[in-house]
Motif scaffolding. Structure first.
Motif, mmCIF file in Angstrom:
data_model
loop_
_atom_site.group_PDB
_atom_site.id
_atom_site.type_symbol
_atom_site.label_atom_id
_atom_site.label_comp_id
_atom_site.label_asym_id
_atom_site.label_seq_id
_atom_site.Cartn_x
_atom_site.Cartn_y
_atom_site.Cartn_z
ATOM 1 N N GLY A 261 -12.755 -41.209 16.047
ATOM 2 C CA GLY A 261 -14.209 -41.339 15.973
ATOM 3 C C GLY A 261 -14.901 -40.013 15.701
ATOM 4 N N GLY A 262 -14.256 -38.916 16.090
ATOM 5 C CA GLY A 262 -14.876 -37.610 15.910
ATOM 6 C C GLY A 262 -14.529 -36.691 17.063
ATOM 7 N N PHE A 263 -15.435 -35.740 17.329
ATOM 8 C CA PHE A 263 -15.106 -34.675 18.271
ATOM 9 C C PHE A 263 -16.248 -34.372 19.236
ATOM 10 C CE2 PHE A 263 -12.630 -34.104 14.451
ATOM 11 C CZ PHE A 263 -11.348 -33.930 14.964
ATOM 12 N N LEU A 264 -15.830 -33.916 20.421
ATOM 13 C CA LEU A 264 -16.776 -33.452 21.436
ATOM 14 C C LEU A 264 -16.604 -31.938 21.539
ATOM 15 C CD1 LEU A 264 -18.674 -34.143 23.888
ATOM 16 C CD2 LEU A 264 -16.610 -34.380 25.262
ATOM 17 N N ILE A 265 -17.721 -31.217 21.577
ATOM 18 C CA ILE A 265 -17.594 -29.754 21.590
ATOM 19 C C ILE A 265 -18.455 -29.108 22.673
ATOM 20 C CG2 ILE A 265 -17.935 -27.605 20.250
ATOM 21 C CD1 ILE A 265 -17.521 -30.504 18.163
ATOM 22 N N LYS A 266 -17.783 -28.256 23.445
ATOM 23 C CA LYS A 266 -18.482 -27.385 24.395
ATOM 24 C C LYS A 266 -18.382 -25.989 23.805
ATOM 25 C CE LYS A 266 -17.968 -25.634 29.171
ATOM 26 N NZ LYS A 266 -17.332 -25.896 30.488
ATOM 27 N N ALA A 267 -19.519 -25.426 23.438
ATOM 28 C CA ALA A 267 -19.495 -24.115 22.794
ATOM 29 C C ALA A 267 -20.476 -23.179 23.486
ATOM 30 C CB ALA A 267 -19.870 -24.263 21.319
ATOM 31 N N ASP A 268 -20.112 -21.918 23.525
ATOM 32 C CA ASP A 268 -20.986 -20.884 24.098
ATOM 33 C C ASP A 268 -21.444 -21.217 25.510
ATOM 34 O OD1 ASP A 268 -21.044 -18.970 21.959
ATOM 35 O OD2 ASP A 268 -22.210 -20.426 20.822
ATOM 36 N N SER A 269 -20.555 -21.734 26.298
ATOM 37 C CA SER A 269 -20.883 -22.038 27.683
ATOM 38 C C SER A 269 -19.662 -21.785 28.547
ATOM 39 C CB SER A 269 -21.307 -23.500 27.794
ATOM 40 O OG SER A 269 -21.712 -23.789 29.111
ATOM 41 N N GLU A 270 -19.871 -21.210 29.687
ATOM 42 C CA GLU A 270 -18.788 -20.938 30.646
ATOM 43 C C GLU A 270 -17.565 -20.348 29.956
ATOM 44 O OE1 GLU A 270 -18.318 -24.745 32.730
ATOM 45 O OE2 GLU A 270 -19.757 -24.069 34.227
ATOM 46 N N GLY A 271 -17.812 -19.409 29.079
ATOM 47 C CA GLY A 271 -16.702 -18.673 28.479
ATOM 48 C C GLY A 271 -16.077 -19.313 27.253
ATOM 49 N N ARG A 272 -16.545 -20.484 26.861
ATOM 50 C CA ARG A 272 -15.962 -21.107 25.668
ATOM 51 C C ARG A 272 -16.546 -20.478 24.403
ATOM 52 N NH1 ARG A 272 -12.042 -21.361 26.546
ATOM 53 N NH2 ARG A 272 -11.471 -22.658 24.792
ATOM 54 N N PRO A 273 -15.735 -20.382 23.351
ATOM 55 C CA PRO A 273 -16.239 -19.760 22.119
ATOM 56 C C PRO A 273 -17.283 -20.629 21.429
ATOM 57 C CG PRO A 273 -14.047 -20.707 21.783
ATOM 58 C CD PRO A 273 -14.348 -20.840 23.254
ATOM 59 N N GLY A 274 -18.049 -19.999 20.570
ATOM 60 C CA GLY A 274 -19.074 -20.759 19.854
ATOM 61 C C GLY A 274 -19.732 -19.897 18.804
ATOM 62 N N PRO A 275 -20.753 -20.424 18.155
ATOM 63 C CA PRO A 275 -21.386 -19.698 17.047
ATOM 64 C C PRO A 275 -22.137 -18.421 17.461
ATOM 65 C CG PRO A 275 -22.513 -21.787 17.497
ATOM 66 C CD PRO A 275 -21.269 -21.791 18.313
ATOM 67 N N PHE A 276 -22.458 -18.274 18.765
ATOM 68 C CA PHE A 276 -23.201 -17.072 19.195
ATOM 69 C C PHE A 276 -22.466 -15.779 18.841
ATOM 70 C CE2 PHE A 276 -25.758 -19.041 22.974
ATOM 71 C CZ PHE A 276 -26.494 -19.781 22.062
ATOM 72 N N THR A 277 -21.143 -15.831 18.875
ATOM 73 C CA THR A 277 -20.336 -14.640 18.558
ATOM 74 C C THR A 277 -20.731 -14.069 17.200
ATOM 75 O OG1 THR A 277 -18.557 -15.819 19.650
ATOM 76 C CG2 THR A 277 -17.918 -13.845 18.401
ATOM 77 N N TYR A 278 -21.171 -14.949 16.303
ATOM 78 C CA TYR A 278 -21.475 -14.528 14.934
ATOM 79 C C TYR A 278 -22.985 -14.467 14.697
ATOM 80 C CZ TYR A 278 -16.678 -15.920 15.090
ATOM 81 O OH TYR A 278 -15.368 -16.033 15.480
ATOM 82 N N GLY A 279 -23.728 -14.487 15.793
ATOM 83 C CA GLY A 279 -25.186 -14.431 15.666
ATOM 84 C C GLY A 279 -25.765 -15.709 15.090
ATOM 85 N N ARG A 280 -25.034 -16.831 15.216
ATOM 86 C CA ARG A 280 -25.522 -18.111 14.657
ATOM 87 C C ARG A 280 -25.957 -19.044 15.770
ATOM 88 N NH1 ARG A 280 -25.474 -15.430 9.980
ATOM 89 N NH2 ARG A 280 -23.367 -15.117 9.173
ATOM 90 N N THR A 281 -26.625 -20.129 15.378
ATOM 91 C CA THR A 281 -27.163 -21.051 16.382
ATOM 92 C C THR A 281 -26.209 -22.232 16.606
ATOM 93 O OG1 THR A 281 -28.224 -22.506 14.786
ATOM 94 C CG2 THR A 281 -29.494 -20.578 15.524
#
Ligand code: GCU
Length: 662
Positions: A261-281
């Motif tokens: 069906g697709g994917f669930l994503i936890k990003a930029d929270s409690e240490g998980r990686p996400g777009p913030f590392t690259y200055g993105r939203t």
């Protein structure tokens, strides 16, 4: 009695029951889902009547009386059904396989309840499009915040597929759940490899079993997969190379697992990686993935539980409760159509009492899923009984004022308010490999109730509890009354001996269980609850963090003033003197004492009534529950005593009823 069958454990119905007059079923078994529906009905019939339900080919156009017949009915929506009695036959009408399957389970439900067959006429349609479970299972077999054994999906970095997988799918379909995320939102280690050929074969098999029961398989995704799988050195969502990587990867994944069906994503929270590392939203990150899954009809479910756990949230300026809202509100409307924002019911983290998340009502142009937690992380860890459906009902009924009418949380997540179809409800699952699935036998009522509620949010908590009791333990009146009393009082009791008036967080920080009033502490600013000798609570009004102002009016003003703020949330929104008088007429301090004494009394009453059921429940289940009730009884006292002593010492104000405070 087989505990592994939960509410699908069947017992014989009355000798004179009219259901016994049904002896045949007309169907073509070729269709996978219909085949499962037929097998379900046959199993139910043989176990409830002792007689076989004879399968006849559907090509026989003349049906004998006393038959179950599947009929096409384009008037039923995609997962809807119409089940009715007609001239001594039972008709299951629907427009899709899934509708027929749900119709078959409705029939089984009616039979278990021994409701009348003649004149039966039930037409139903799920209210929420997506009704999902989120498992926080790790691939080593452990479960993050799991309280009922280990994972039945994973062990030693392998995927498990066995009888339990099938029973799981049957249980979910029987309450209308149509999606399951099988791995933890914190995607680490082997779980990052779920989107590689190491796991495709097993995932495909799993997804096929699910598909036979109308369930879509979903996975939690590691945002940094391109880097962590060792293929790229960036996960920047605006990089062409990264975007191409995801597109190719998704082509591979969906090619191998068509029922995904697709994917669930936890990003930029409690240490998980996400777009913030690259200055993105978050929108940049979610949209990149959404574009990659779009050709396969895939969904990206992006969680709004976003906060930096290393940050000092306990000062008066940066309020953790604001974090989800502040991170997402500006992005409303910036997400692609196949992105869904998944929002926890409250702004903090599944406490026993929280206000509704202000993103509900704040967001007006984004698909939304309401996330609740039936894993009882902060609500007694499946050792205390805590039936959570009454809480979910309150959340769903909350008026957000996002629109003039049809503005409740239920209206939003059912798609009514903003005319959406990619929305619904998800629950963090409370299951594990314990024989009875949920550790505490009574915790299964939350799993059952969640599915049924997402299907039909207007069902009452009491109705759902009653159904669950009868389907699980039979029709004995005393059993029904006692268990109903316990379930319906359990959230209330837990709240009474827990942290008072919406303040939350008085638990051991390491494992979120048991009282530790100052557990969530911070050097400079004190504790999460900010109690001192004169008062307690967090000022989230316009004098404080301004959080109250995040709601639409009139909610914002209602919460902003201690005069209009509801008692049960007063300390969440305001720092109040202990001598402040609540709407109930009691002072804050007297409320603390009274509720803690009364909460324990309520538990004592629950346990006393439960003990009277000895001999009326299966021994094993009775024993398991009794052990937990005895613990709850003692533990409730520990809560009462620690909280009452703490506040007595802090405030120096005696209990006006002169009870002994330890
Ligand atoms: C809670 C929980 C974590 C979990 C997190 C989440 O904070 O304690 O274990 O990872 O919620 O929802 O992501």
């Amino acid at each position: 009695m087989g505990f592994e069958q939960a509410w699908l454990s069947y017992r014989m119905i009355r000798e004179d029951s009219e259901w016994r007059g049904i002896g045949r079923i007309y169907a073509d078994e070729d269709d996978f889902i219909i085949g499962n529906a037929v097998r379900e009905l046959q199993k139910a019939w043989s176990e409830m009547t002792g007689a076989a339900l004879m399968l006849c080919p559907d090509s026989q156009k003349t049906h004998q009386a006393g038959s179950i017949i599947f009929r096409q009915d384009e008037g039923c929506g995609p997962e809807g059904y119409h089940v009715f009695e007609e001239d001594g036959n039972v008709v299951i009408a629907a427009s899709t396989d899934c509708g027929w399957l749900y119709g078959a389970f409705e029939l089984i439900h009616q039979m278990q309840m021994e409701n009348p067959l003649s004149g039966m006429d039930i037409r139903k349609e799920p209210v929420m499009p997506l009704r999902m479970l989120n498992h926080w299972d790790n691939m080593d077999g452990s479960i993050e915040r799991g309280y009922s054994g280990n994972s039945f999906f994973f062990e030693n970095d392998e995927i498990l597929i066995d009888e339990r997988t099938v029973t799981y799918a049957r249980l979910l379909a029987s309450v209308g759940i149509n999606g399951a995320v099988i791995n933890n939102v914190n995607v680490k280690d082997a779980a990052t490899w779920l989107i590689t050929d190491r796991y495709f074969d097993k995932l495909r098999r799993l997804s096929e079993i699910f598909a036979g029961y109308g369930i879509k398989l979903f996975l939690s995704l590691n945002y940094a997969a391109p880097v962590e799988l060792g293929q790229l050195d960036s996960a920047d969502p605006l990089s062409e190379e990264v975007r191409e990587w995801w597109k190719r990867r998704m082509q591979l994944v969906f090619g191998q697992i068509p029922n995904l069906g697709g994917f669930l994503i936890k990003a930029d929270s409690e240490g998980r990686p996400g777009p913030f590392t690259y200055g993105r939203t978050h929108a940049d990150g979610a949209n990149m993935l959404a574009e990659a899954v779009e050709p396969y009809g895939g969904l990206i479910i992006w969680r709004c539980f976003v906060y930096n756990c290393k940050q000092d949230w306990r000062d008066y300026v940066t309020d953790r409760a604001r974090s989800g809202y502040d991170n997402f509100i500006e992005l409303d409307g910036a997400f692609r159509d196949n992105v869904i924002l998944q929002i926890k019911n409250g702004p903090m983290d599944f406490q026993v009492r929280e206000p509704v998340h202000p993103l509900f009502g704040g967001l007006k142009a984004s698909n939304q899923i309401l996330e609740v937690q039936i894993a009882q992380e902060y609500t007694g860890q499946q050792r205390h009984v805590c039936y959570l459906i009454p809480m979910f009902k309150e959340v769903l009924a909350f008026r957000t004022y996002a629109a003039k009418t049809d503005d409740t949380v239920m209206d939003i997540v059912s798609g009514k308010t903003f005319n959406q179809t990619k929305c619904g409800m998800a629950a963090v699952a409370n299951t594990g490999n314990d024989e009875n699935w949920t550790g505490h036998d009574l915790a299964a009522a939350n799993l059952y109730g969640f599915g049924r509620l997402a299907f039909n949010p207007s069902a009452t908590a009491e109705e759902l509890a009653t159904e669950w009791i009868v389907r699980t333990f039979g029709k004995d009146q005393e059993v029904r009354e006692v268990l109903l009393f316990i379930l319906m009082n359990s959230w209330k009791a837990y709240e009474m001996y827990n942290a008072p008036l919406g303040i939350g967080w008085m638990v051991n920080p390491a494992y979120h269980y048991g009282p530790s009033v100052d557990g969530y502490e911070y050097d400079r600013w004190g504790t999460y609850h900010r109690a001192d000798h004169a008062g307690i609570g967090v000022d989230r009004s316009h004098h404080g963090t301004g959080y109250a102002g995040l709601y639409e009016e009139p909610n914002a003003s209602m919460y902003d003033s201690p005069e209009s703020c509801p008692d049960e949330l007063l300390l969440f929104f305001h720092h109040m003197p202990y001598v402040h008088k609540l709407h109930s007429g009691k002072t804050v301090i007297q409320h603390v004492y009274d509720t803690h004494f009364e909460g324990v009394e309520l538990v004592d009453e629950m346990v006393k009534r439960f003990e009277g059921l000895e001999g009326k429940l299966p021994d094993k289940a009775f024993g398991r529950m009794l052990e937990r009730f005895q613990h709850q009884k003692e533990h409730a006292r520990e809560w009462r005593d620690q909280i009452n002593t703490y506040f007595y010492r802090k405030s120096g104000i005696a209990d006006e009823k002169g009870r002994k405070i330890f």
